[in-house]
Scaffold this motif. Structure first.
Motif, PDB file in Angstrom:
ATOM      1  N   THR A 196      -2.297-113.141 -22.305  1.00  0.00           N
ATOM      2  CA  THR A 196      -1.262-114.046 -22.986  1.00  0.00           C
ATOM      3  C   THR A 196      -0.458-114.233 -21.962  1.00  0.00           C
ATOM      4  OG1 THR A 196      -1.477-113.120 -25.286  1.00  0.00           O
ATOM      5  CG2 THR A 196       0.469-114.293 -24.526  1.00  0.00           C
ATOM      6  N   ASP A 197      -0.264-115.618 -21.453  1.00  0.00           N
ATOM      7  CA  ASP A 197       0.719-116.091 -20.660  1.00  0.00           C
ATOM      8  C   ASP A 197       1.910-116.810 -21.305  1.00  0.00           C
ATOM      9  OD1 ASP A 197       2.344-117.452 -18.648  1.00  0.00           O
ATOM     10  OD2 ASP A 197       0.261-117.508 -17.017  1.00  0.00           O
ATOM     11  N   LEU A 198       3.068-116.146 -21.263  1.00  0.00           N
ATOM     12  CA  LEU A 198       4.146-116.768 -21.999  1.00  0.00           C
ATOM     13  C   LEU A 198       4.560-117.926 -21.309  1.00  0.00           C
ATOM     14  CD1 LEU A 198       6.208-113.331 -22.972  1.00  0.00           C
ATOM     15  CD2 LEU A 198       4.312-114.616 -24.283  1.00  0.00           C
ATOM     16  N   LEU A 199       4.663-118.144 -20.080  1.00  0.00           N
ATOM     17  CA  LEU A 199       5.188-119.480 -19.437  1.00  0.00           C
ATOM     18  C   LEU A 199       4.353-120.471 -19.690  1.00  0.00           C
ATOM     19  CD1 LEU A 199       7.604-120.440 -17.852  1.00  0.00           C
ATOM     20  CD2 LEU A 199       6.181-119.867 -15.773  1.00  0.00           C
ATOM     21  N   SER A 200       3.161-120.292 -19.272  1.00  0.00           N
ATOM     22  CA  SER A 200       2.113-121.428 -19.428  1.00  0.00           C
ATOM     23  C   SER A 200       1.562-121.779 -20.906  1.00  0.00           C
ATOM     24  CB  SER A 200       0.809-121.293 -18.508  1.00  0.00           C
ATOM     25  OG  SER A 200      -0.120-120.233 -18.520  1.00  0.00           O
ATOM     26  N   GLY A 201       1.490-120.680 -21.819  1.00  0.00           N
ATOM     27  CA  GLY A 201       1.017-120.912 -22.953  1.00  0.00           C
ATOM     28  C   GLY A 201      -0.724-120.667 -22.870  1.00  0.00           C
ATOM     29  N   LEU A 202      -0.998-120.166 -21.824  1.00  0.00           N
ATOM     30  CA  LEU A 202      -2.549-119.745 -21.848  1.00  0.00           C
ATOM     31  C   LEU A 202      -2.955-118.702 -22.433  1.00  0.00           C
ATOM     32  CD1 LEU A 202      -3.184-120.883 -18.154  1.00  0.00           C
ATOM     33  CD2 LEU A 202      -4.095-121.958 -19.890  1.00  0.00           C
ATOM     34  N   GLY A 203      -4.072-118.617 -22.940  1.00  0.00           N
ATOM     35  CA  GLY A 203      -4.454-117.110 -23.861  1.00  0.00           C
ATOM     36  C   GLY A 203      -4.145-117.225 -25.166  1.00  0.00           C
ATOM     37  N   PRO A 204      -4.395-116.084 -25.733  1.00  0.00           N
ATOM     38  CA  PRO A 204      -3.968-116.033 -27.116  1.00  0.00           C
ATOM     39  C   PRO A 204      -2.495-116.015 -27.531  1.00  0.00           C
ATOM     40  CG  PRO A 204      -4.677-113.881 -26.555  1.00  0.00           C
ATOM     41  CD  PRO A 204      -5.148-114.891 -25.457  1.00  0.00           C
ATOM     42  N   ALA A 205      -1.972-116.247 -28.592  1.00  0.00           N
ATOM     43  CA  ALA A 205      -0.461-116.390 -29.103  1.00  0.00           C
ATOM     44  C   ALA A 205      -0.111-114.810 -28.991  1.00  0.00           C
ATOM     45  CB  ALA A 205      -0.240-117.027 -30.254  1.00  0.00           C
ATOM     46  N   PRO A 206       1.118-114.525 -28.887  1.00  0.00           N
ATOM     47  CA  PRO A 206       1.763-113.322 -29.135  1.00  0.00           C
ATOM     48  C   PRO A 206       1.386-112.862 -30.470  1.00  0.00           C
ATOM     49  CG  PRO A 206       3.493-114.518 -27.910  1.00  0.00           C
ATOM     50  CD  PRO A 206       2.284-115.410 -28.407  1.00  0.00           C
ATOM     51  N   PRO A 241      23.968-100.987  -6.427  1.00  0.00           N
ATOM     52  CA  PRO A 241      23.203-101.104  -7.747  1.00  0.00           C
ATOM     53  C   PRO A 241      23.336-102.397  -8.351  1.00  0.00           C
ATOM     54  CG  PRO A 241      24.476 -98.851  -7.764  1.00  0.00           C
ATOM     55  CD  PRO A 241      25.097 -99.641  -6.957  1.00  0.00           C
ATOM     56  N   TYR A 242      22.333-102.780  -8.913  1.00  0.00           N
ATOM     57  CA  TYR A 242      22.402-104.186  -9.816  1.00  0.00           C
ATOM     58  C   TYR A 242      22.255-103.686 -11.330  1.00  0.00           C
ATOM     59  CZ  TYR A 242      22.976-107.111  -5.813  1.00  0.00           C
ATOM     60  OH  TYR A 242      23.339-108.076  -4.768  1.00  0.00           O
ATOM     61  N   GLU A 243      22.700-104.276 -12.344  1.00  0.00           N
ATOM     62  CA  GLU A 243      22.321-104.206 -13.617  1.00  0.00           C
ATOM     63  C   GLU A 243      21.447-105.324 -14.206  1.00  0.00           C
ATOM     64  OE1 GLU A 243      25.039-103.994 -17.854  1.00  0.00           O
ATOM     65  OE2 GLU A 243      26.071-103.619 -15.875  1.00  0.00           O
ATOM     66  N   VAL A 244      20.345-104.578 -14.949  1.00  0.00           N
ATOM     67  CA  VAL A 244      19.390-105.540 -15.591  1.00  0.00           C
ATOM     68  C   VAL A 244      20.228-106.466 -16.897  1.00  0.00           C
ATOM     69  CG1 VAL A 244      17.305-105.657 -16.767  1.00  0.00           C
ATOM     70  CG2 VAL A 244      17.769-103.991 -15.210  1.00  0.00           C
ATOM     71  N   SER A 245      20.229-107.724 -16.689  1.00  0.00           N
ATOM     72  CA  SER A 245      20.716-108.601 -17.490  1.00  0.00           C
ATOM     73  C   SER A 245      19.864-108.484 -19.040  1.00  0.00           C
ATOM     74  CB  SER A 245      20.797-110.014 -16.999  1.00  0.00           C
ATOM     75  OG  SER A 245      21.017-110.840 -18.141  1.00  0.00           O
ATOM     76  N   PRO A 246      20.437-108.843 -20.083  1.00  0.00           N
ATOM     77  CA  PRO A 246      19.607-109.273 -21.297  1.00  0.00           C
ATOM     78  C   PRO A 246      18.685-110.271 -21.065  1.00  0.00           C
ATOM     79  CG  PRO A 246      22.008-108.715 -21.804  1.00  0.00           C
ATOM     80  CD  PRO A 246      21.767-108.834 -20.410  1.00  0.00           C
ATOM     81  N   ASP A 247      18.736-111.108 -20.188  1.00  0.00           N
ATOM     82  CA  ASP A 247      17.979-112.374 -19.781  1.00  0.00           C
ATOM     83  C   ASP A 247      16.698-111.723 -18.997  1.00  0.00           C
ATOM     84  OD1 ASP A 247      17.100-114.721 -19.671  1.00  0.00           O
ATOM     85  OD2 ASP A 247      18.564-115.542 -18.351  1.00  0.00           O
ATOM     86  N   CYS A 248      15.768-111.242 -19.746  1.00  0.00           N
ATOM     87  CA  CYS A 248      14.699-110.768 -18.902  1.00  0.00           C
ATOM     88  C   CYS A 248      13.418-110.858 -19.996  1.00  0.00           C
ATOM     89  CB  CYS A 248      14.866-109.266 -18.507  1.00  0.00           C
ATOM     90  SG  CYS A 248      15.223-108.173 -19.569  1.00  0.00           S
ATOM     91  N   ASN A 249      12.358-110.929 -19.416  1.00  0.00           N
ATOM     92  CA  ASN A 249      11.001-111.277 -20.207  1.00  0.00           C
ATOM     93  C   ASN A 249      10.144-110.796 -19.228  1.00  0.00           C
ATOM     94  OD1 ASN A 249      10.689-113.790 -18.908  1.00  0.00           O
ATOM     95  ND2 ASN A 249      11.615-114.829 -20.617  1.00  0.00           N
ATOM     96  N   ARG A 250       8.810-111.285 -19.574  1.00  0.00           N
ATOM     97  CA  ARG A 250       7.672-111.151 -18.885  1.00  0.00           C
ATOM     98  C   ARG A 250       7.475-112.195 -17.395  1.00  0.00           C
ATOM     99  NH1 ARG A 250       2.601-109.146 -19.645  1.00  0.00           N
ATOM    100  NH2 ARG A 250       1.709-111.050 -18.928  1.00  0.00           N
ATOM    101  N   VAL A 251       8.588-113.142 -17.562  1.00  0.00           N
ATOM    102  CA  VAL A 251       8.583-114.187 -16.373  1.00  0.00           C
ATOM    103  C   VAL A 251       9.491-113.420 -15.369  1.00  0.00           C
ATOM    104  CG1 VAL A 251       9.272-116.307 -15.706  1.00  0.00           C
ATOM    105  CG2 VAL A 251       8.335-115.899 -17.834  1.00  0.00           C
ATOM    106  N   GLY A 252      10.507-112.869 -15.789  1.00  0.00           N
ATOM    107  CA  GLY A 252      11.181-112.098 -14.615  1.00  0.00           C
ATOM    108  C   GLY A 252      12.519-111.428 -15.347  1.00  0.00           C
TER     109      GLY A 252
END
Length: 282
Positions: free
Chosen positions: A130-140, A197-208
């Motif tokens: 499943t590729d969340l950005l391009s939409g290829l592959g099976p849906a989540p 150190p950097y802090e991980v933002s809530p704005d994160c997913n499989r893209v970045g």
């Protein structure tokens, strides 16, 4: 057959993706933490690239309509089979009709549930990912989905009882290689990146993974022409806050890349969770 009773926050089918097609605009995608994914497959005797289920922050329940062998790796999450606790990073037998539950991980973000024989959903461009950005592959995955299983005929015997896994670090240190566009930034940009150190933002997913911390300051005005992007690139938009590209990143980008993760560090980046701190080292 596996029935999805509860998918958790995000569950997808993943394999090793669609490599070699970026020049056609097709992202690679695939398991975000390849190290954990490959291990899960090895534990049940599968080829390392067999499709498995990637769970984001656990919370999943799967009903097995035939007996199977499974292994869960990656983020440290509790595993139970019909209500009985079972260790992760080890093969486990699932009786027909049993409910497999993966709870919320105590550390890390992504867990992998491999099934002997693999998950046999249809392929798209040679991959079941499943590729969340391009939409290829099976849906989540959603509640009520049914996943066919492949045959275990001809697979290697299961020979490992457990694969001891080191705990995920509280503050990971990710090794980086400078460039290819570090010349677009001030001379102390890389020093800034590696000193605090950097802090991980809530704005994160499989893209970045978007990070918060000291801004990486540009030395040039204007915009960079779009160019190819790789997994692990640290792209820096005008805000100065770096973004680590993960498995579903776009094939091209127009913001300069100040550094790229060493390949061994990509798996650690895939396990970063919001609010966690991370450091970089040359």
């Amino acid at each position: 057959m596996i029935e999805v009773v509860r998918p958790g926050p995000l569950a997808t089918v993943q394999d090793l993706g669609r490599p070699g097609r970026a020049h056609l605009g097709v992202p690679c995608s695939g398991a975000a933490d390849e190290r954990a994914f490959r291990l899960a497959n090895r534990l049940v005797g599968n080829p390392e690239g067999a499709a498995a289920v990637e769970l984001t922050f656990g919370g999943a329940a799967l009903r097995f309509h035939r007996h199977a062998w499974v292994a869960v790796t990656g983020a440290q999450a509790p595993l139970s089979i019909d209500g009985r606790a079972h260790g992760t990073h080890a093969p486990a037998h699932v009786p027909a009709g049993a409910l497999v539950e993966v709870g919320t991980p105590s550390s890390g973000l992504r867990s992998y549930l491999a099934v002997r024989g693999g998950v046999a959903v249809d392929e798209t461009l040679g991959s079941r990912s499943t590729d969340l950005l391009s939409g290829l592959g099976p849906a989540p995955l959603s509640s009520g989905d049914r996943l066919p299983l492949g045959s275990a005929k001809g697979l290697s015997e299961i020979t490992v009882d457990v694969a001891p896994a080191p705990p995920l670090p509280e503050t990971p240190v990710l090794r980086i290689l400078p460039g290819p566009r570090d010349d677009w930034f001030t001379e102390d940009a890389v020093a800034t990146l590696t000193s605090t150190p950097y802090e991980v933002s809530p704005d994160c997913n499989r893209v970045g993974v978007r990070l918060d911390g000291p801004p990486i300051v540009r030395a040039r005005a204007g915009e960079l022409g779009s160019e190819g992007m790789v997994t692990g690139a640290l792209q820096v938009p005008p805000s100065g806050m770096p973004i680590i590209f993960l498995a579903d990143h776009p094939t091209t980008g127009g913001y300069p890349v100040v550094a790229v993760l060493a390949s061994a560090a990509v798996a650690d980046a895939a396990q970063l969770r919001p609010g966690q701190h991370v450091r970089f080292r040359l």
